[in-house]
Scaffold this active site. Structure first.
Site, mmCIF file in Angstrom:
data_model
loop_
_atom_site.group_PDB
_atom_site.id
_atom_site.type_symbol
_atom_site.label_atom_id
_atom_site.label_comp_id
_atom_site.label_asym_id
_atom_site.label_seq_id
_atom_site.Cartn_x
_atom_site.Cartn_y
_atom_site.Cartn_z
ATOM 1 N N ASP A 283 0.828 -1.197 0.000
ATOM 2 C CA ASP A 283 0.000 0.000 0.000
ATOM 3 C C ASP A 283 0.872 1.261 0.000
ATOM 4 O O ASP A 283 1.847 1.353 0.759
ATOM 5 C CB ASP A 283 -0.882 -0.023 1.261
ATOM 6 N N GLU A 325 1.325 -0.357 -5.057
ATOM 7 C CA GLU A 325 0.130 0.463 -5.283
ATOM 8 C C GLU A 325 0.545 1.929 -5.423
ATOM 9 O O GLU A 325 0.414 2.727 -4.499
ATOM 10 C CB GLU A 325 -0.863 0.281 -4.114
HETATM 11 C C1 GLC Z 1 -3.986 3.475 -0.382
HETATM 12 C C2 GLC Z 1 -5.351 2.865 -0.209
HETATM 13 C C3 GLC Z 1 -6.300 3.907 0.277
HETATM 14 C C4 GLC Z 1 -5.808 4.446 1.583
HETATM 15 C C5 GLC Z 1 -4.357 4.933 1.484
HETATM 16 C C6 GLC Z 1 -3.744 5.139 2.830
HETATM 17 O O1 GLC Z 1 -3.957 4.431 -1.357
HETATM 18 O O2 GLC Z 1 -5.764 2.285 -1.403
HETATM 19 O O3 GLC Z 1 -7.596 3.405 0.412
HETATM 20 O O4 GLC Z 1 -6.623 5.522 1.995
HETATM 21 O O5 GLC Z 1 -3.531 3.989 0.830
HETATM 22 O O6 GLC Z 1 -3.421 3.919 3.432
#
Ligand code: GLC
Length: 649
Positions: A283, A325
């Site tokens: 993430d 991500e």
């Molecule tokens: C990523 C997740 C999102 C979250 C962020 C902080 O972008 O997909 O939903 O708010 O990380 O953890």
């Protein structure tokens, strides 16, 4: 590269750990020494000058070795099978679904009972949204983790998670879980101890006595959630300090300049690996390194850390792929696959966020030129890596592609984005969509978009207007969007509910823990009576479900759509039509999509431009043959129609 000193260190530490690797583990040792130089180099790049750097390098070696010894035999076998297959994750046979366990079916135990549902749809890869413990009401949908190793009781237990993984594995399904690397919840043990003043744990975060440093950082760091969480620091009353909180005030950023933090998190990564995770979703990796005077995003050190993680994982858990991500600018996304010596040695996957947003652009304008202008960058993805392709996910849609791509199509970038925002928030007179703006930045007027696939494709409005024609048209748009992302290369990730056309859910407004975040409007609570209508012919649910099911089944039959860097865009003979050619061995597949609400005409020359063509084409979607015409004749595409055309004799 042979390095006698380093390889001796490794051999000695393995001996000291008194681990009996037996005869069968030569491959582990081979992987270790093969990656050791890179591991040491990457580690030193970041931690060489840290006072504890050298001593903690030994701890790093031990962490890797322990992870391997603790890896269950079944997973080691699975690793071997995957290694034999080569790049197993490039396959056309994998289709995913991303879901919140509680909102989908209540809990992990119930999810085990839903495996047949996935099988029926054709989904064999599950992304479970964060299931580890996270404080109710301050959880950011689970992305504020208070215990990385304990399943939140809302979802069930660790035992149930393991059981689910085992069942999935016996049914040849794959599992994806999140590691939230950038931050912990303020209720995590480390944060609690830091708030109490424990120095060791204060060094796990970025904590300051006064506003001096926070003000300096804030000067160049953008706000991620400008409406609900402006600024990047939060005052902690308990210890009278400011802590860095890039996302919400309850998400404390971890300090990766401290090697202890890196090793703790690597150990957590191995904990996930040894649960049987096939793809680990890292993430928000863009944020993991901070440097004064920068945006604190996409910094080179963030890549060094990811590369280090990749080399370590490859040693102890080679079957686990990494997904970064990184929802950032197209050029920046590409770097997460690795650059230079590390090409294809960083993240195995990234989200094709650029393409996702471009599809929404094309759907609103009926014009594919902006999408085309971006492809030369998207196509730079290195061989051996892949995309997660998607039309919707749990997050907002950011129009994060570059202005020059918009300008190339002849639009003014500012006006164009404004149009898209108005279109998808439903205020533009031409719009059939119902969505909302997310995180509007009052300074720049920048905004992202919330709303479900179905609502943004017009289904919600069509149903409330009782307009049959508009319902049909919105279903066509849903399937057009899905098909476009299914065949472009990479693993398609369906967002739960989209397979039966869930429209926006406004119940989040009544929940104080969610009402400040409109992303919840597209995170439905599944009503299984509605999903059951997927079996009743004539219903909306049936039309969307059976269409999605067919797309998955077709994809699975065609190796030509595997992600082997085997995609060529067709030249833009008609701006409403996006077309790409997939080729593999002797096979070819022309994939054509009409993003406009009118019939579109495409010269047959568009096909012939890409080499000799057979006399006929077979459309796998409509199950229909077409005779190839002369150059002055046209292939005609229905409004919002798409075609999967294979040359046949
Ligand atoms: C990523 C997740 C999102 C979250 C962020 C902080 O972008 O997909 O939903 O708010 O990380 O953890």
């Amino acid at each position: 590269m042979y390095d006698s000193q380093l390889h001796n260190t490794i051999s000695n530490r393995l001996r000291n750990l008194d681990i009996d690797f037996g005869d069968t583990d030569n491959m582990f040792y081979t992987r270790f020494v093969a990656n050791a130089t890179a591991i040491q180099f990457l580690y030193n790049e970041i931690y060489q000058h840290h006072p504890a750097g050298e001593q903690l390098f030994d701890a790093l070696i031990d962490t890797i070795a322990k992870a391997y010894t603790q890896r269950p035999a079944t997973l080691k076998e699975r690793d071997e099978e995957k290694e034999k297959k080569g790049n197993w994750y490039l396959s056309n046979e994998i289709t995913g679904m991303s879901l919140y366990v509680d909102r989908f079916c209540g809990g992990l135990k119930q999810l085990t009972g839903k495996l047949d549902y996935f099988k029926k749809l054709g989904v064999n890869f599950l992304h479970l949204m964060p299931v580890m413990e996270s404080p109710e009401g301050e959880s950011d949908g689970g992305y504020a983790v208070s215990d990385f190793r304990k399943v939140d009781k809302r979802f069930g237990t660790l035992e149930e998670l393991k059981k689910l993984q085992q069942q999935m594995s016996t049914q040849n399904m794959y599992l994806m879980l999140d590691i939230v690397l950038n931050h912990t919840s303020h209720k995590h043990e480390w944060a609690v101890k830091a708030a109490k003043g424990e120095k060791k744990y204060q060094d796990y975060f970025y904590m300051y006595n006064d506003r001096d440093m926070p003000d300096q950082y804030d000067r160049t760091m953008p706000d991620i959630f400008p409406e609900s969480a402006p600024g990047n620091f939060t005052y902690v009353n308990e210890c009278n300090q400011w802590v860095m909180t890039v996302f919400h005030h309850y998400q404390w950023d971890l300090n990766y300049t401290n090697p202890q933090v890196f090793i703790e998190m690597l150990d957590t990564i191995f904990f996930f690996a040894n649960l049987g995770v096939d793809v680990l979703r890292i993430d928000a990796p863009a944020f993991i390194w901070k440097q004064l005077g920068t945006t604190c995003q996409n910094l080179p050190q963030a890549h060094t850390i990811l590369r280090l993680i990749k080399q370590c994982v490859q040693v102890a858990a080679p079957g686990m792929a990494l997904l970064g991500e990184a929802i950032v600018a197209p050029k920046e996304i590409m770097k997460y696959f690795g650059t230079g010596l590390y090409v294809a040695k960083e993240c195995d996957f990234a989200y094709n966020a650029t393409h996702m947003a471009l599809q929404w652009d094309a759907l609103a304008t009926g014009d594919t030129r902006v999408m085309l202008a971006a492809q030369h960058e998207i196509l730079q993805k290195p061989f051996g890596t892949s995309w997660i392709t998607y039309t919707r996910c749990h997050d907002d849609i950011g129009l994060g592609y570059d202005d020059y791509m918009i300008e190339y199509a002849g639009y003014n970038a500012y006006e164009h984005r404004k149009f898209l925002q108005e279109y998808y928030s439903g205020v533009h007179p031409m719009s059939t969509a119902i969505g909302a703006l997310f995180s509007v930045n009052p300074k720049t007027q920048d905004a992202r978009i919330s709303g479900s696939l179905a609502s943004m494709c017009g289904l919600e409005r069509a149903i409330s207007n009782n307009d049959e024609g508009a319902v049909e048209s919105s279903i066509k748009k849903i399937l057009l969007m899905q098909a476009h992302s299914f065949f472009i290369g990479g693993i398609p990730m369906i967002f739960y509910g989209d397979e039966v056309g869930y429209t926006n859910d406004y119940s989040y407004l009544n929940d104080a823990g969610k009402s400040y975040d409109n992303r919840w409007m597209h995170r439905p609570v599944i009503d299984w009576a509605k999903n059951a209508r997927a079996d009743e012919e004539g219903t909306i649910e049936h039309k969307v479900f059976s269409g999605t099911q067919k797309l998955i089944a077709l994809r699975r039959q065609m190796e030509v759509v595997s992600d082997y860097k085997n995609l060529t865009w067709l030249q833009p003979h008609n701006i409403h039509v996006a077309g790409y050619l997939r080729t593999y061995n002797e096979k070819k597949l022309y994939c054509l999509y009409n993003f406009s609400g009118k019939e579109a005409f495409l010269t047959w020359f568009a096909f012939k431009q890409h080499g000799k063509i057979t006399a006929r084409l077979y459309d796998h979607w409509k199950e229909q043959y077409y005779t190839v015409g002369f150059d002055h004749e046209y292939f005609i595409l229905e409004p919002y129609g798409f075609y999967l055309l294979e040359p046949v004799e």
